[in-house]
Design an enzyme around this catalytic site. Sequence first.
Site, PDB file in Angstrom:
ATOM      1  CG  ASP A  49      47.925  58.726  35.862  1.00 39.25           C
ATOM      2  OD1 ASP A  49      47.194  58.736  36.884  1.00 39.25           O
ATOM      3  OD2 ASP A  49      48.455  57.692  35.412  1.00 39.25           O
ATOM      4  CG  ASP A  51      42.339  58.607  36.131  1.00 36.19           C
ATOM      5  OD1 ASP A  51      42.756  58.551  34.965  1.00 36.19           O
ATOM      6  OD2 ASP A  51      42.779  57.880  37.043  1.00 36.19           O
ATOM      7  CG  ASP A 127      40.076  50.203  43.764  1.00 32.20           C
ATOM      8  OD1 ASP A 127      39.793  51.413  43.955  1.00 32.20           O
ATOM      9  OD2 ASP A 127      41.166  49.836  43.274  1.00 32.20           O
TER      10      ASP A 127
HETATM   11  P1  ATP Z   1      47.929  55.010  40.682  1.00 37.16           P
HETATM   12  O1  ATP Z   1      48.495  56.109  41.498  1.00 37.16           O
HETATM   13  O2  ATP Z   1      48.682  53.750  40.807  1.00 37.16           O
HETATM   14  O3  ATP Z   1      47.597  55.398  39.257  1.00 37.16           O
HETATM   15  P2  ATP Z   1      45.090  54.965  40.882  1.00 37.16           P
HETATM   16  O4  ATP Z   1      44.192  54.868  42.088  1.00 37.16           O
HETATM   17  O5  ATP Z   1      44.991  56.207  40.083  1.00 37.16           O
HETATM   18  O6  ATP Z   1      46.541  54.692  41.397  1.00 37.16           O
HETATM   19  P3  ATP Z   1      44.391  53.589  38.456  1.00 37.16           P
HETATM   20  O7  ATP Z   1      44.690  52.196  38.060  1.00 37.16           O
HETATM   21  O8  ATP Z   1      44.967  54.708  37.691  1.00 37.16           O
HETATM   22  O9  ATP Z   1      44.788  53.708  39.991  1.00 37.16           O
HETATM   23  O10 ATP Z   1      42.802  53.697  38.490  1.00 37.16           O
HETATM   24  C1  ATP Z   1      42.115  54.928  38.610  1.00 37.16           C
HETATM   25  C2  ATP Z   1      40.882  54.750  39.480  1.00 37.16           C
HETATM   26  O11 ATP Z   1      39.996  53.798  38.889  1.00 37.16           O
HETATM   27  C3  ATP Z   1      41.150  54.202  40.876  1.00 37.16           C
HETATM   28  O12 ATP Z   1      41.500  55.215  41.770  1.00 37.16           O
HETATM   29  C4  ATP Z   1      39.827  53.546  41.223  1.00 37.16           C
HETATM   30  O13 ATP Z   1      38.897  54.496  41.636  1.00 37.16           O
HETATM   31  C5  ATP Z   1      39.374  52.986  39.891  1.00 37.16           C
HETATM   32  N1  ATP Z   1      39.807  51.595  39.686  1.00 37.16           N
HETATM   33  C6  ATP Z   1      40.938  51.169  39.072  1.00 37.16           C
HETATM   34  N2  ATP Z   1      41.021  49.831  39.053  1.00 37.16           N
HETATM   35  C7  ATP Z   1      39.906  49.372  39.651  1.00 37.16           C
HETATM   36  C8  ATP Z   1      39.386  48.079  39.939  1.00 37.16           C
HETATM   37  N3  ATP Z   1      40.069  46.982  39.601  1.00 37.16           N
HETATM   38  N4  ATP Z   1      38.191  48.000  40.576  1.00 37.16           N
HETATM   39  C9  ATP Z   1      37.514  49.105  40.921  1.00 37.16           C
HETATM   40  N5  ATP Z   1      37.951  50.347  40.690  1.00 37.16           N
HETATM   41  C10 ATP Z   1      39.125  50.503  40.068  1.00 37.16           C
HETATM   42 MG    MG Z   2      45.945  56.644  38.183  1.00 35.87          MG
END
Ligand code: ATP
Ligand code: MG
Length: 426
Positions: A49, A51, A127
Site C-alpha cells: 500500500d 502512504d 520508527d
Molecule cells: P508494511 O509493509 O508492513 O505496511 P510499513 O513500514 O508501511 O510496513 P505501516 O504500519 O504501514 O508499516 O506504517 C507506515 C509507516 O508509519 C512506517 O513506515 C513508519 O514510518 C511509520 N510507523 C508505523 N508504525 C510506527 C510506530 N509504531 N512508531 C513509529 N513510526 C511508525
Molecule cells: Mg504500509
Amino acid sequence: MNDNATPLPLGHISVNALKVVNRLTEHGFEAYLVGGCVRDLILGRSPKDFDVATDAHPEEVRDIFRNSRSIGRRFRIVHIRFGREIVEVATFRSAHEEIHEDSHSEGGMILDDNIYGTFQEDVFRRDFTMNALYYNVDTDEVIDLVNGMDDIKAKRIRLIGEPDKRYREDPVRMLRAVRFKAKLGFNIDEDTGSSIRQIGYLLQDIPPARIFEEVLKLFMTGHAVATLEAMLEYDLFGWLFPSARRAMDDTLAGKLIHLALASTDRRIANDMPVTPAFIFAALLWYPFIENRKRLEEESVTHVEASHEAAANVIANQQLFTSIPRRFSGPMRDIWNLQFRLPARYGRKPEILIAHKRFRAAYDFLLLREESGEKLDGLGQWWTSFQEADEDARGKLKLQTTGKKKRKRKRKRRFNHDRMSANSYHP
Ligand code: ATP
Ligand code: MG
C-alpha cells in the site's frame, strides 16, 4: 543529505498515489510518498500500500478529495479511496503527541494546532531509518535525513534515536523490528536489537486489541515461521503467548506451532484462505490439553473438561492478545472435533465430515500427527475415508454391533482422550 542517485521505478508506483501527491502539490501543499512503500520500491519489491505525508491538515485534504474520509482513532489520517485501493494521507506530526495517542479516547481528542509537526519532526518520530525516507515525486528525489538509504543497502534495521527511549514510547516497535527482519530478511542492528531482550516485558502494557492486530501482521502475512524464529531469538514470544511459550519447553508444542505456521505460510503463498483461528488453536493446544487433563483428574466429565479448559485457556490468553469471538468459536470447534475424530463407526464419520469445521479439524489432526503425537494412524484413516467410495467407506469403518455398541464406544472414546492427554509425556 540526499544521496539518492538512482530514481525509483515509477512504474511500480500506484497511479492513484501519484494522483494524490500531485493534487496536494497543485494546491500548494508539500506531499511525499513515505514509509514502507518507498522502502519497498528501493528494494525492488512491489509495495502493498502507499502512504502519503503532507503538511495539509486533514480538513484540507478532505476538501480536495471527495472520495475521502478521516479514520478512527488516528484522526490525523485521511483515507482516499479509489475503487479497491486506499491511499493513506497523514499530516506531518511530532513525536510527543504520538505517545499520548492511545490514551485518549476518540471523542476526547481535541484538534489542537500544536499536535501537528514539521517535516523534520515527522521524520524523527518514525520508527526505523528504512521507514523514514520521503520520496518527492516531482523532483524524483528521496529525502533521507537518517541514513536510511545506507541501512537499506546494508539490509540493516536501525531505530531512529535512542533505542531504549523509542521502545518505551511505543513497545510495539519491538514487534515491528522482528517482523521486518522476517519479512525483508534484514538484520537488526546491534543497539536496536539488544534493548529488545531487556525490555520486552513492556509489551504487557499494550492493550490486547492492539497486540492482536499486530499478531495478524506477524503470522498472517506469509512469513510466520521466520517471524516466530525472530520472536524466539529476541525473547518476545513469551510476552505475547506465555502459556504457549511454557508448553514449548517440555511438550511437542514447538513442533506443532512451527508446522501450523509453515502451513499458513504455504497457503498464503498459494493464495489459499487462512484464519487466525487455526493458528491460535495450534498455539494454545498444549495449554488446553494440560488444563483439560487436570480437570479430568478432578473427575469432571470429558465434555465439561473440554469446555472449561477451553474457556480457561482462552480467558488467560486474552490478557495478552484479544481473540475476537469470530475466531475463538472456530478455534474451540477445531479442538472439540479432535476428540470426536476417533469415533469411526456407524454414521459418525459422515456426520463429522459434514461439520463446517471438519476440514480445519482434519488439517489440525494431520499436523498433530506430523509433530509426533502418537495417534495410531488416525490421520491416515481420515485421508483414506475421504478418498473412498461408499462401499470402501463401509469397510473402513470400525465395527460395532447391538448392545455392545454403547460400551465399546465409551471405552474407545475414553482411551483416545487419555491417549491425547498423555501424548505430550511420551
Ligand atoms: P508494511 O509493509 O508492513 O505496511 P510499513 O513500514 O508501511 O510496513 P505501516 O504500519 O504501514 O508499516 O506504517 C507506515 C509507516 O508509519 C512506517 O513506515 C513508519 O514510518 C511509520 N510507523 C508505523 N508504525 C510506527 C510506530 N509504531 N512508531 C513509529 N513510526 C511508525
Ligand atoms: Mg504500509
